[in-house]
Design a protein around this motif. Structure first.
Motif: not given
Lengths: 256, 349
Positions: A78, A86, A89-92, A99, A103-104, A160
Protein backbone atom coordinates in the motif's frame (compact mmCIF):
# COMPACT_ATOMS: atom_id res chain seq x y z
CA UNK A 1 8.06 -0.28 -22.15
CA UNK A 2 8.37 2.57 -19.73
CA UNK A 3 4.64 2.69 -19.22
CA UNK A 4 4.54 -0.80 -17.68
CA UNK A 5 3.26 -0.27 -14.18
CA UNK A 6 3.32 -3.86 -12.94
CA UNK A 7 5.26 -6.83 -14.20
CA UNK A 8 5.66 -10.33 -12.84
CA UNK A 9 8.06 -12.99 -14.04
CA UNK A 10 7.80 -16.68 -13.18
CA UNK A 11 5.50 -15.84 -10.25
CA UNK A 12 4.97 -19.11 -8.39
CA UNK A 13 3.26 -20.14 -5.16
CA UNK A 14 3.13 -23.60 -3.66
CA UNK A 15 1.15 -24.46 -0.56
CA UNK A 16 2.96 -27.55 0.63
CA UNK A 17 2.60 -29.87 -2.33
CA UNK A 18 -0.16 -27.89 -3.98
CA UNK A 19 0.93 -25.75 -6.91
CA UNK A 20 -1.53 -22.90 -6.56
CA UNK A 21 0.30 -20.66 -9.00
CA UNK A 22 2.97 -21.69 -11.48
CA UNK A 23 5.27 -19.42 -13.45
CA UNK A 24 2.92 -16.50 -14.14
CA UNK A 25 4.34 -13.84 -16.47
CA UNK A 26 2.15 -10.77 -16.48
CA UNK A 27 2.32 -7.13 -17.50
CA UNK A 28 0.03 -4.21 -16.81
CA UNK A 29 0.44 -0.86 -18.54
CA UNK A 30 -0.44 2.51 -17.11
CA UNK A 31 -4.12 3.35 -17.39
CA UNK A 32 -4.99 -0.19 -18.40
CA UNK A 33 -7.87 -2.18 -16.91
CA UNK A 34 -7.28 -5.91 -16.81
CA UNK A 35 -9.62 -8.63 -15.62
CA UNK A 36 -8.49 -11.89 -14.12
CA UNK A 37 -10.95 -14.73 -14.61
CA UNK A 38 -10.91 -18.42 -13.94
CA UNK A 39 -12.70 -21.15 -12.08
CA UNK A 40 -12.60 -21.46 -8.31
CA UNK A 41 -9.13 -22.50 -7.23
CA UNK A 42 -7.62 -21.57 -10.59
CA UNK A 43 -5.09 -19.27 -8.95
CA UNK A 44 -6.70 -15.83 -9.36
CA UNK A 45 -6.73 -14.89 -5.70
CA UNK A 46 -3.37 -16.54 -5.13
CA UNK A 47 -1.92 -14.35 -7.88
CA UNK A 48 -3.38 -11.22 -6.26
CA UNK A 49 -2.13 -12.23 -2.82
CA UNK A 50 1.45 -12.51 -4.08
CA UNK A 51 1.34 -9.07 -5.70
CA UNK A 52 -0.15 -7.37 -2.66
CA UNK A 53 2.25 -9.01 -0.23
CA UNK A 54 -0.52 -10.76 1.72
CA UNK A 55 1.46 -13.95 1.12
CA UNK A 56 5.10 -14.52 0.28
CA UNK A 57 5.69 -16.15 -3.09
CA UNK A 58 7.63 -19.36 -3.54
CA UNK A 59 9.51 -18.08 -6.57
CA UNK A 60 9.53 -15.33 -9.15
CA UNK A 61 10.07 -11.61 -9.44
CA UNK A 62 7.80 -8.56 -9.33
CA UNK A 63 8.44 -5.10 -10.74
CA UNK A 64 6.23 -2.21 -9.76
CA UNK A 65 6.54 1.24 -11.25
CA UNK A 66 9.86 0.38 -12.86
CA UNK A 67 11.53 -1.11 -9.81
CA UNK A 68 11.87 -4.63 -8.56
CA UNK A 69 9.92 -4.90 -5.30
CA UNK A 70 9.73 -7.14 -2.24
CA UNK A 71 6.58 -6.53 -0.18
CA UNK A 72 6.74 -7.94 3.32
CA UNK A 73 3.05 -7.36 3.84
CA UNK A 74 -0.01 -5.60 2.46
CA UNK A 75 1.07 -2.39 4.16
CA UNK A 76 4.31 -2.33 2.18
CA UNK A 77 2.36 -2.76 -1.02
CA UNK A 78 0.00 0.00 0.00
CA UNK A 79 2.81 2.37 0.79
CA UNK A 80 4.21 1.69 -2.66
CA UNK A 81 0.83 2.72 -4.13
CA UNK A 82 -1.05 -0.56 -4.59
CA UNK A 83 -4.50 -0.24 -3.07
CA UNK A 84 -6.56 -3.41 -2.71
CA UNK A 85 -10.29 -3.77 -2.21
CA UNK A 86 -10.57 -7.15 -0.54
CA UNK A 87 -13.41 -9.60 -0.86
CA UNK A 88 -14.13 -9.30 2.83
CA UNK A 89 -14.27 -5.53 3.05
CA UNK A 90 -11.55 -4.15 5.25
CA UNK A 91 -13.86 -1.66 6.95
CA UNK A 92 -14.52 -0.92 10.60
CA UNK A 93 -18.29 -1.23 10.88
CA UNK A 94 -18.65 0.96 13.93
CA UNK A 95 -16.85 3.97 12.46
CA UNK A 96 -18.29 6.60 10.16
CA UNK A 97 -17.28 7.10 6.54
CA UNK A 98 -14.46 9.65 7.00
CA UNK A 99 -12.91 7.62 9.83
CA UNK A 100 -12.92 4.56 7.61
CA UNK A 101 -11.47 6.37 4.64
CA UNK A 102 -8.64 7.73 6.73
CA UNK A 103 -8.18 4.74 9.02
CA UNK A 104 -4.49 4.33 9.79
CA UNK A 105 -3.62 7.61 8.08
CA UNK A 106 -5.72 10.09 10.00
CA UNK A 107 -5.31 13.81 9.52
CA UNK A 108 -4.37 15.49 12.78
CA UNK A 109 -4.48 19.02 14.05
CA UNK A 110 -1.97 18.54 16.76
CA UNK A 111 0.60 15.78 16.93
CA UNK A 112 0.81 14.01 20.29
CA UNK A 113 1.74 10.41 19.58
CA UNK A 114 -1.26 8.11 19.91
CA UNK A 115 -3.21 10.97 21.48
CA UNK A 116 -2.90 13.24 18.45
CA UNK A 117 -5.98 15.39 17.99
CA UNK A 118 -8.03 14.43 14.93
CA UNK A 119 -8.78 17.02 12.27
CA UNK A 120 -12.32 15.82 11.65
CA UNK A 121 -13.33 18.77 9.52
CA UNK A 122 -10.45 18.29 7.09
CA UNK A 123 -11.08 14.55 6.86
CA UNK A 124 -14.74 15.17 6.20
CA UNK A 125 -14.03 17.68 3.45
CA UNK A 126 -11.52 15.37 1.81
CA UNK A 127 -14.01 12.52 2.07
CA UNK A 128 -16.69 14.54 0.31
CA UNK A 129 -14.19 15.51 -2.34
CA UNK A 130 -12.95 11.94 -2.76
CA UNK A 131 -16.47 10.52 -3.02
CA UNK A 132 -17.42 13.14 -5.58
CA UNK A 133 -14.36 12.33 -7.67
CA UNK A 134 -15.12 8.62 -7.67
CA UNK A 135 -18.81 9.22 -8.26
CA UNK A 136 -19.94 7.61 -5.02
CA UNK A 137 -23.11 8.86 -3.40
CA UNK A 138 -23.46 8.27 0.32
CA UNK A 139 -26.34 10.13 1.93
CA UNK A 140 -25.05 10.45 5.48
CA UNK A 141 -21.32 10.45 6.06
CA UNK A 142 -21.60 10.59 9.85
CA UNK A 143 -23.41 7.28 10.21
CA UNK A 144 -21.53 4.20 11.26
CA UNK A 145 -20.77 2.00 8.26
CA UNK A 146 -22.89 -0.79 9.73
CA UNK A 147 -26.03 1.18 9.01
CA UNK A 148 -25.28 1.10 5.30
CA UNK A 149 -26.20 -1.39 2.62
CA UNK A 150 -23.67 -3.79 1.15
CA UNK A 151 -23.36 -1.65 -1.95
CA UNK A 152 -22.74 1.54 -0.03
CA UNK A 153 -20.08 -0.20 2.03
CA UNK A 154 -18.42 -1.54 -1.08
CA UNK A 155 -18.47 1.97 -2.53
CA UNK A 156 -16.78 3.30 0.60
CA UNK A 157 -14.12 0.60 0.32
CA UNK A 158 -13.49 1.47 -3.31
CA UNK A 159 -13.55 5.20 -2.71
CA UNK A 160 -11.01 4.63 0.00
CA UNK A 161 -8.66 2.89 -2.43
CA UNK A 162 -9.24 5.48 -5.11
CA UNK A 163 -8.85 8.49 -2.83
CA UNK A 164 -5.26 7.87 -2.00
CA UNK A 165 -3.75 8.74 -5.37
CA UNK A 166 -2.60 5.18 -5.75
CA UNK A 167 -0.65 3.85 -8.71
CA UNK A 168 -2.69 0.67 -8.99
CA UNK A 169 -6.02 -0.58 -7.69
CA UNK A 170 -6.80 -4.26 -7.27
CA UNK A 171 -10.38 -5.39 -6.69
CA UNK A 172 -11.16 -8.95 -5.67
CA UNK A 173 -14.77 -9.78 -6.59
CA UNK A 174 -16.07 -6.28 -5.82
CA UNK A 175 -19.67 -7.05 -6.75
CA UNK A 176 -19.95 -10.69 -5.69
CA UNK A 177 -22.29 -9.90 -2.81
CA UNK A 178 -24.21 -7.02 -4.37
CA UNK A 179 -27.62 -6.58 -5.94
CA UNK A 180 -28.24 -5.28 -9.46
CA UNK A 181 -28.42 -1.56 -8.70
CA UNK A 182 -25.47 -1.69 -6.37
CA UNK A 183 -23.42 -3.61 -8.91
CA UNK A 184 -24.23 -0.91 -11.45
CA UNK A 185 -23.01 1.74 -9.06
CA UNK A 186 -19.72 -0.06 -8.46
CA UNK A 187 -19.28 -0.51 -12.21
CA UNK A 188 -19.85 3.21 -12.65
CA UNK A 189 -17.02 3.86 -10.24
CA UNK A 190 -14.75 1.51 -12.17
CA UNK A 191 -15.53 3.34 -15.44
CA UNK A 192 -14.73 6.57 -13.69
CA UNK A 193 -11.34 5.17 -12.70
CA UNK A 194 -10.76 4.22 -16.33
CA UNK A 195 -11.43 7.79 -17.41
CA UNK A 196 -8.95 8.99 -14.84
CA UNK A 197 -6.47 6.43 -16.23
CA UNK A 198 -5.98 4.70 -12.89
CA UNK A 199 -4.76 1.18 -13.68
CA UNK A 200 -6.92 -1.63 -12.35
CA UNK A 201 -6.79 -5.37 -11.86
CA UNK A 202 -10.29 -6.78 -11.50
CA UNK A 203 -10.82 -10.32 -10.25
CA UNK A 204 -14.30 -11.35 -11.26
CA UNK A 205 -16.53 -14.30 -11.99
CA UNK A 206 -18.94 -12.15 -13.90
CA UNK A 207 -18.06 -12.30 -17.60
CA UNK A 208 -20.71 -9.80 -18.62
CA UNK A 209 -19.08 -7.32 -16.26
CA UNK A 210 -15.61 -8.19 -17.46
CA UNK A 211 -16.47 -7.54 -21.11
CA UNK A 212 -18.16 -4.28 -20.18
CA UNK A 213 -15.30 -2.90 -18.19
CA UNK A 214 -11.83 -4.02 -19.16
CA UNK A 215 -9.31 -3.87 -21.98
CA UNK A 216 -7.68 -7.21 -21.45
CA UNK A 217 -8.72 -10.54 -19.96
CA UNK A 218 -6.26 -12.88 -18.28
CA UNK A 219 -7.41 -16.44 -17.74
CA UNK A 220 -6.07 -18.70 -15.03
CA UNK A 221 -6.62 -22.43 -14.97
CA UNK A 222 -5.15 -24.88 -12.48
CA UNK A 223 -2.52 -22.41 -11.34
CA UNK A 224 -1.39 -21.51 -14.84
CA UNK A 225 -1.88 -18.28 -16.71
CA UNK A 226 -3.38 -19.87 -19.81
CA UNK A 227 -4.60 -16.93 -21.86
CA UNK A 228 -4.06 -13.22 -22.34
CA UNK A 229 -6.93 -11.94 -24.46
CA UNK A 230 -7.88 -8.57 -25.89
CA UNK A 231 -11.41 -7.98 -24.65
CA UNK A 232 -12.46 -6.30 -27.88
CA UNK A 233 -11.36 -9.23 -30.04
CA UNK A 234 -12.82 -12.22 -28.25
CA UNK A 235 -16.29 -13.36 -27.29
CA UNK A 236 -17.64 -15.11 -24.23
CA UNK A 237 -17.39 -18.57 -25.77
CA UNK A 238 -13.71 -18.28 -26.26
CA UNK A 239 -13.11 -17.06 -22.70
CA UNK A 240 -15.21 -19.88 -21.29
CA UNK A 241 -13.23 -22.36 -23.36
CA UNK A 242 -10.06 -21.13 -21.79
CA UNK A 243 -11.57 -21.17 -18.32
CA UNK A 244 -12.80 -24.74 -18.61
CA UNK A 245 -9.86 -25.90 -20.67
CA UNK A 246 -12.11 -27.72 -23.12
CA UNK A 247 -11.35 -26.79 -26.70
CA UNK A 248 -14.16 -27.03 -29.30
CA UNK A 249 -16.80 -27.54 -26.67
CA UNK A 250 -19.97 -25.72 -27.48
CA UNK A 251 -19.92 -23.35 -24.58
CA UNK A 252 -23.08 -21.44 -25.10
CA UNK A 253 -23.25 -18.00 -23.61
CA UNK A 254 -24.81 -18.86 -20.32
CA UNK A 255 -23.55 -15.68 -18.80
CA UNK A 256 -25.85 -12.74 -18.91
CA UNK B 1 -21.00 -22.75 -15.10
CA UNK B 2 -23.70 -21.84 -12.65
CA UNK B 3 -21.44 -19.32 -11.00
CA UNK B 4 -21.13 -17.36 -14.22
CA UNK B 5 -24.83 -16.71 -14.25
CA UNK B 6 -25.43 -16.22 -10.58
CA UNK B 7 -24.68 -12.52 -10.65
CA UNK B 8 -27.69 -11.53 -12.63
CA UNK B 9 -30.39 -13.15 -10.56
CA UNK B 10 -29.95 -11.14 -7.39
CA UNK B 11 -32.63 -8.57 -6.82
CA UNK B 12 -32.20 -4.89 -6.24
CA UNK B 13 -32.16 -3.62 -2.73
CA UNK B 14 -33.41 -0.35 -1.41
CA UNK B 15 -31.31 1.42 1.21
CA UNK B 16 -32.58 0.77 4.69
CA UNK B 17 -34.01 3.59 6.68
CA UNK B 18 -33.77 2.76 10.29
CA UNK B 19 -33.61 4.92 13.32
CA UNK B 20 -30.37 4.58 15.19
CA UNK B 21 -31.25 4.45 18.83
CA UNK B 22 -28.04 4.83 20.83
CA UNK B 23 -27.56 2.30 23.62
CA UNK B 24 -26.67 5.16 25.98
CA UNK B 25 -30.18 6.52 25.60
CA UNK B 26 -31.67 3.17 26.66
CA UNK B 27 -29.44 3.22 29.72
CA UNK B 28 -30.44 6.78 30.53
CA UNK B 29 -34.12 5.92 30.27
CA UNK B 30 -33.43 2.93 32.51
CA UNK B 31 -31.70 5.16 35.04
CA UNK B 32 -34.52 7.67 35.16
CA UNK B 33 -37.11 4.89 35.27
CA UNK B 34 -35.46 3.06 38.17
CA UNK B 35 -34.90 6.31 40.10
CA UNK B 36 -38.53 7.37 39.66
CA UNK B 37 -39.77 3.89 40.58
CA UNK B 38 -37.83 3.99 43.84
CA UNK B 39 -39.00 7.56 44.39
CA UNK B 40 -42.64 6.47 44.13
CA UNK B 41 -42.08 3.45 46.38
CA UNK B 42 -40.40 5.83 48.80
CA UNK B 43 -43.45 8.07 49.01
CA UNK B 44 -45.73 5.08 49.47
CA UNK B 45 -43.74 2.96 51.92
CA UNK B 46 -41.22 5.25 53.58
CA UNK B 47 -43.08 8.51 53.41
CA UNK B 48 -40.18 10.57 52.10
CA UNK B 49 -38.40 11.50 48.90
CA UNK B 50 -35.57 9.31 47.65
CA UNK B 51 -33.97 11.78 45.27
CA UNK B 52 -34.50 15.08 47.07
CA UNK B 53 -32.00 14.29 49.75
CA UNK B 54 -28.54 15.71 49.26
CA UNK B 55 -26.89 13.58 51.94
CA UNK B 56 -28.26 10.41 50.37
CA UNK B 57 -27.17 11.43 46.88
CA UNK B 58 -23.67 12.14 48.18
CA UNK B 59 -23.40 8.72 49.77
CA UNK B 60 -24.86 7.13 46.69
CA UNK B 61 -22.28 8.67 44.39
CA UNK B 62 -19.39 7.99 46.75
CA UNK B 63 -20.33 4.31 46.82
CA UNK B 64 -19.86 3.90 43.12
CA UNK B 65 -17.20 6.34 41.88
CA UNK B 66 -14.24 4.16 42.86
CA UNK B 67 -15.49 1.34 40.70
CA UNK B 68 -16.49 4.02 38.20
CA UNK B 69 -12.82 4.97 37.82
CA UNK B 70 -12.07 1.33 37.00
CA UNK B 71 -15.02 1.20 34.62
CA UNK B 72 -13.53 4.05 32.57
CA UNK B 73 -10.51 1.84 31.81
CA UNK B 74 -12.49 -1.38 31.46
CA UNK B 75 -14.82 0.32 28.99
CA UNK B 76 -11.90 1.01 26.68
CA UNK B 77 -10.72 -2.59 27.01
CA UNK B 78 -14.19 -3.89 26.16
CA UNK B 79 -14.44 -1.54 23.17
CA UNK B 80 -11.34 -3.24 21.73
CA UNK B 81 -13.22 -6.52 22.08
CA UNK B 82 -11.30 -7.60 25.18
CA UNK B 83 -12.02 -7.98 28.88
CA UNK B 84 -10.09 -7.23 32.05
CA UNK B 85 -10.73 -9.50 35.03
CA UNK B 86 -7.71 -8.30 36.98
CA UNK B 87 -8.97 -4.84 38.06
CA UNK B 88 -10.13 -5.86 41.54
CA UNK B 89 -6.89 -7.64 42.39
CA UNK B 90 -4.86 -4.75 41.01
CA UNK B 91 -6.84 -2.51 43.35
CA UNK B 92 -5.77 -4.75 46.24
CA UNK B 93 -2.12 -4.85 45.21
CA UNK B 94 -1.88 -1.09 44.60
CA UNK B 95 -3.68 -0.28 47.82
CA UNK B 96 -1.18 -2.33 49.80
CA UNK B 97 1.95 -1.21 47.99
CA UNK B 98 1.07 2.47 47.67
CA UNK B 99 -0.10 2.66 51.27
CA UNK B 100 3.18 1.27 52.55
CA UNK B 101 4.91 4.24 50.92
CA UNK B 102 2.39 6.66 52.41
CA UNK B 103 2.62 5.86 56.11
CA UNK B 104 2.96 8.54 58.74
CA UNK B 105 5.99 8.51 61.05
CA UNK B 106 3.98 9.34 64.13
CA UNK B 107 0.58 8.24 65.40
CA UNK B 108 -0.90 10.23 68.27
CA UNK B 109 2.62 11.41 69.20
CA UNK B 110 4.06 7.89 69.26
CA UNK B 111 6.55 6.69 66.60
CA UNK B 112 4.80 4.44 64.08
CA UNK B 113 7.24 1.56 64.44
CA UNK B 114 4.87 -0.85 62.72
CA UNK B 115 5.17 1.03 59.45
CA UNK B 116 6.25 -1.29 56.63
CA UNK B 117 9.38 0.68 55.81
CA UNK B 118 10.07 1.94 59.33
CA UNK B 119 13.56 0.46 59.41
CA UNK B 120 14.44 2.07 56.11
CA UNK B 121 13.14 5.37 57.43
CA UNK B 122 10.61 5.65 54.58
CA UNK B 123 7.85 7.37 56.50
CA UNK B 124 6.24 10.77 55.99
CA UNK B 125 7.29 10.66 52.35
CA UNK B 126 5.85 13.39 50.11
CA UNK B 127 2.54 12.30 48.62
CA UNK B 128 4.04 12.17 45.14
CA UNK B 129 6.00 9.03 46.10
CA UNK B 130 3.06 6.72 46.96
CA UNK B 131 1.11 8.21 44.04
CA UNK B 132 3.90 7.43 41.59
CA UNK B 133 4.42 3.96 43.08
CA UNK B 134 0.70 3.18 42.99
CA UNK B 135 0.20 4.37 39.43
CA UNK B 136 3.38 2.51 38.48
CA UNK B 137 2.11 -0.77 39.96
CA UNK B 138 -1.22 -0.42 38.14
CA UNK B 139 0.53 0.50 34.91
CA UNK B 140 2.87 -2.49 35.18
CA UNK B 141 0.00 -4.91 35.77
CA UNK B 142 -1.88 -3.47 32.79
CA UNK B 143 1.23 -3.52 30.63
CA UNK B 144 1.80 -7.22 31.38
CA UNK B 145 -1.86 -7.95 30.57
CA UNK B 146 -1.62 -6.06 27.29
CA UNK B 147 1.72 -7.53 26.26
CA UNK B 148 0.50 -11.09 26.93
CA UNK B 149 -2.70 -10.53 24.99
CA UNK B 150 -1.12 -8.70 22.07
CA UNK B 151 2.04 -10.72 21.54
CA UNK B 152 1.27 -14.23 22.76
CA UNK B 153 -2.33 -14.12 21.50
CA UNK B 154 -3.67 -15.54 24.76
CA UNK B 155 -7.39 -14.73 25.02
CA UNK B 156 -7.87 -11.61 27.21
CA UNK B 157 -10.08 -13.65 29.51
CA UNK B 158 -7.21 -16.02 30.35
CA UNK B 159 -4.42 -13.46 30.50
CA UNK B 160 -6.29 -11.17 32.88
CA UNK B 161 -7.56 -14.12 34.92
CA UNK B 162 -3.90 -14.97 35.49
CA UNK B 163 -3.22 -11.39 36.56
CA UNK B 164 -6.27 -11.50 38.82
CA UNK B 165 -4.76 -14.38 40.79
CA UNK B 166 -1.20 -13.08 40.62
CA UNK B 167 -1.99 -9.53 41.73
CA UNK B 168 -4.05 -10.84 44.64
CA UNK B 169 -1.06 -12.97 45.56
CA UNK B 170 1.17 -9.89 45.46
CA UNK B 171 -1.28 -8.01 47.68
CA UNK B 172 -1.13 -10.77 50.32
CA UNK B 173 2.62 -11.39 50.01
CA UNK B 174 3.54 -7.72 50.38
CA UNK B 175 3.02 -7.67 54.16
CA UNK B 176 2.32 -11.36 54.67
CA UNK B 177 -1.35 -10.52 54.96
CA UNK B 178 -1.02 -7.69 57.51
CA UNK B 179 -3.13 -4.60 56.84
CA UNK B 180 -1.23 -1.37 56.21
CA UNK B 181 -2.60 1.65 58.07
CA UNK B 182 -2.01 5.24 59.18
CA UNK B 183 -1.35 7.19 56.01
CA UNK B 184 -0.02 10.73 55.96
CA UNK B 185 -2.70 13.43 55.91
CA UNK B 186 -1.72 14.31 52.37
CA UNK B 187 -2.32 10.77 51.12
CA UNK B 188 -5.51 10.37 53.14
CA UNK B 189 -6.86 13.51 51.48
CA UNK B 190 -7.14 11.61 48.17
CA UNK B 191 -10.02 9.63 49.61
CA UNK B 192 -11.71 12.19 51.85
CA UNK B 193 -14.89 14.15 51.26
CA UNK B 194 -15.90 14.51 47.66
CA UNK B 195 -12.35 14.16 46.30
CA UNK B 196 -13.02 10.67 44.86
CA UNK B 197 -15.94 12.14 42.93
CA UNK B 198 -13.71 14.88 41.54
CA UNK B 199 -11.12 12.27 40.55
CA UNK B 200 -13.79 10.23 38.79
CA UNK B 201 -15.17 13.26 36.95
CA UNK B 202 -11.69 14.30 35.83
CA UNK B 203 -10.79 10.79 34.65
CA UNK B 204 -14.12 10.23 32.90
CA UNK B 205 -14.01 13.63 31.17
CA UNK B 206 -10.41 13.13 30.08
CA UNK B 207 -11.05 9.74 28.50
CA UNK B 208 -14.37 10.85 27.04
CA UNK B 209 -12.47 13.55 25.17
CA UNK B 210 -9.60 11.24 24.25
CA UNK B 211 -11.93 8.59 22.81
CA UNK B 212 -13.87 11.18 20.88
CA UNK B 213 -11.20 13.47 19.54
CA UNK B 214 -7.94 11.60 19.21
CA UNK B 215 -6.40 8.99 16.95
CA UNK B 216 -6.28 6.72 20.00
CA UNK B 217 -10.08 6.74 20.15
CA UNK B 218 -10.59 5.96 16.48
CA UNK B 219 -8.10 3.11 16.62
CA UNK B 220 -9.66 1.69 19.80
CA UNK B 221 -13.07 1.49 18.11
CA UNK B 222 -11.54 0.25 14.86
CA UNK B 223 -9.75 -2.64 16.55
CA UNK B 224 -12.91 -3.68 18.36
CA UNK B 225 -15.06 -3.49 15.30
CA UNK B 226 -12.75 -5.24 12.83
CA UNK B 227 -9.28 -6.18 13.96
CA UNK B 228 -8.18 -7.40 10.53
CA UNK B 229 -9.33 -4.20 8.89
CA UNK B 230 -7.47 -2.20 11.50
CA UNK B 231 -4.31 -4.16 10.81
CA UNK B 232 -4.72 -3.84 7.05
CA UNK B 233 -5.13 -0.11 7.50
CA UNK B 234 -1.71 0.15 9.03
CA UNK B 235 -2.70 0.39 12.68
CA UNK B 236 -0.16 -1.24 14.98
CA UNK B 237 -2.82 -3.35 16.70
CA UNK B 238 -0.43 -4.99 19.16
CA UNK B 239 1.05 -1.74 20.39
CA UNK B 240 -2.38 -0.20 20.69
CA UNK B 241 -3.72 -3.10 22.78
CA UNK B 242 -0.76 -2.80 25.14
CA UNK B 243 -1.59 0.88 25.54
CA UNK B 244 -5.29 0.25 26.22
CA UNK B 245 -4.64 -2.45 28.83
CA UNK B 246 -1.93 -0.29 30.41
CA UNK B 247 -4.40 2.57 30.80
CA UNK B 248 -6.93 0.18 32.35
CA UNK B 249 -4.27 -1.01 34.80
CA UNK B 250 -3.26 2.56 35.58
CA UNK B 251 -6.86 3.48 36.41
CA UNK B 252 -7.25 0.37 38.60
CA UNK B 253 -4.13 1.52 40.42
CA UNK B 254 -5.64 4.96 40.90
CA UNK B 255 -8.84 3.39 42.22
CA UNK B 256 -6.79 1.26 44.61
CA UNK B 257 -5.20 4.35 46.13
CA UNK B 258 -8.55 6.10 46.48
CA UNK B 259 -10.00 3.08 48.30
CA UNK B 260 -7.03 2.86 50.65
CA UNK B 261 -6.99 6.59 51.34
CA UNK B 262 -10.70 6.64 51.97
CA UNK B 263 -10.56 3.77 54.46
CA UNK B 264 -7.27 5.04 55.96
CA UNK B 265 -6.06 1.47 55.68
CA UNK B 266 -5.13 -1.05 53.03
CA UNK B 267 -6.00 -4.72 53.19
CA UNK B 268 -5.00 -7.51 50.87
CA UNK B 269 -8.63 -8.39 50.26
CA UNK B 270 -9.59 -4.95 48.95
CA UNK B 271 -11.32 -4.70 45.60
CA UNK B 272 -12.68 -8.23 45.43
CA UNK B 273 -15.36 -8.42 42.70
CA UNK B 274 -14.69 -4.84 41.60
CA UNK B 275 -13.77 -6.12 38.14
CA UNK B 276 -17.21 -7.64 37.68
CA UNK B 277 -19.00 -4.54 38.94
CA UNK B 278 -16.93 -2.38 36.57
CA UNK B 279 -17.67 -4.67 33.61
CA UNK B 280 -21.35 -4.66 34.59
CA UNK B 281 -21.45 -0.85 34.74
CA UNK B 282 -20.01 -0.69 31.25
CA UNK B 283 -22.36 -3.31 29.83
CA UNK B 284 -25.44 -1.79 31.47
CA UNK B 285 -24.35 1.51 29.95
CA UNK B 286 -24.44 0.03 26.46
CA UNK B 287 -20.80 -0.98 25.96
CA UNK B 288 -20.99 -4.07 23.77
CA UNK B 289 -19.04 -7.14 24.85
CA UNK B 290 -18.59 -7.88 21.15
CA UNK B 291 -16.39 -4.81 20.89
CA UNK B 292 -16.51 -1.67 18.79
CA UNK B 293 -19.42 -0.01 20.54
CA UNK B 294 -19.93 1.94 23.72
CA UNK B 295 -18.79 5.09 25.43
CA UNK B 296 -17.55 6.54 28.68
CA UNK B 297 -20.85 8.40 28.87
CA UNK B 298 -22.68 5.07 28.78
CA UNK B 299 -20.46 3.55 31.45
CA UNK B 300 -21.07 6.59 33.63
CA UNK B 301 -24.82 6.11 33.30
CA UNK B 302 -24.29 2.42 34.10
CA UNK B 303 -22.42 3.46 37.21
CA UNK B 304 -25.28 5.72 38.31
CA UNK B 305 -27.79 2.90 37.77
CA UNK B 306 -25.69 0.81 40.16
CA UNK B 307 -25.65 3.63 42.66
CA UNK B 308 -29.39 4.19 42.51
CA UNK B 309 -30.11 0.49 42.98
CA UNK B 310 -27.75 0.09 45.93
CA UNK B 311 -28.92 3.14 47.84
CA UNK B 312 -32.50 2.56 46.74
CA UNK B 313 -32.47 -0.81 48.46
CA UNK B 314 -30.97 0.64 51.59
CA UNK B 315 -33.52 3.46 51.48
CA UNK B 316 -36.40 1.00 51.16
CA UNK B 317 -34.85 -1.07 54.01
CA UNK B 318 -34.70 -4.09 51.77
CA UNK B 319 -32.35 -6.85 52.70
CA UNK B 320 -28.83 -6.49 51.29
CA UNK B 321 -29.03 -10.01 49.88
CA UNK B 322 -31.70 -8.87 47.47
CA UNK B 323 -29.30 -6.21 46.21
CA UNK B 324 -26.85 -8.78 44.97
CA UNK B 325 -29.55 -10.87 43.37
CA UNK B 326 -31.05 -7.88 41.59
CA UNK B 327 -27.61 -6.70 40.54
CA UNK B 328 -26.91 -10.11 39.05
CA UNK B 329 -30.22 -10.12 37.23
CA UNK B 330 -29.60 -6.65 35.79
CA UNK B 331 -26.16 -7.67 34.52
CA UNK B 332 -27.61 -10.72 32.78
CA UNK B 333 -30.43 -8.60 31.36
CA UNK B 334 -27.93 -6.09 29.98
CA UNK B 335 -25.89 -8.84 28.30
CA UNK B 336 -29.03 -10.43 26.88
CA UNK B 337 -30.01 -7.07 25.45
CA UNK B 338 -26.54 -6.72 23.94
CA UNK B 339 -26.65 -10.19 22.38
CA UNK B 340 -30.14 -9.52 21.07
CA UNK B 341 -28.99 -6.29 19.46
CA UNK B 342 -26.07 -8.06 17.82
CA UNK B 343 -28.35 -10.72 16.44
CA UNK B 344 -30.73 -8.17 15.01
CA UNK B 345 -27.80 -6.33 13.51
CA UNK B 346 -26.45 -9.51 11.95
CA UNK B 347 -29.85 -10.14 10.39
CA UNK B 348 -29.92 -6.62 9.00
CA UNK B 349 -26.41 -6.85 7.59
Amino acid sequence: MSDVILKTEDLTKHYGGVQALEGADFELRDGEHVAIVGDNGAGKSTFVRQITGVEQRTRGRIWFDGEQVEFDGPLDAREAGIETVFQNLALADELDVPSNLFLGREKVKFRLGPFSILDRRAMRQDTEEGLRRTGVKIPKLDNAIRHMSGGQRQCVAIARSASFASRLIIMDEPTAALGVQETAQVEGIIRNLKERRVPLILVSHNLRQVFDLVDRIIVFRRGLLVADLNAAEVDGNEVVKHITGVANQDATATFA
Amino acid sequence: MAELTSQSVEGGESPRRRRHWPAELNALIGLVGIALFIEILGWIFVGQSFLLNLARLRIMILQVVVIGIIAVGVTQVIITGGIDLSSGSVVGATAMIAMSFAQAGEIYGEPNTRAVFWELGWVDLPVIVPLAVGLGVGLLAGFINGALIAYTKIPPFIATLGMMVTARGVAKWWTRGEPVSFPTDQFAAIGQGMTPVLIFVAVAALFYLILKFTVYGTHTYAIGSNQDAARMSGINVERHLVLVYSIAGLLSGLAGMVVAARGLTAQAGMGIMYELDAIAMAVIGGVSLAGGRGSIMGATIGMLIFGVIISGFTFLSLDAYYQEMIKGAIIVAAVVLDVWRQKRRAMEG
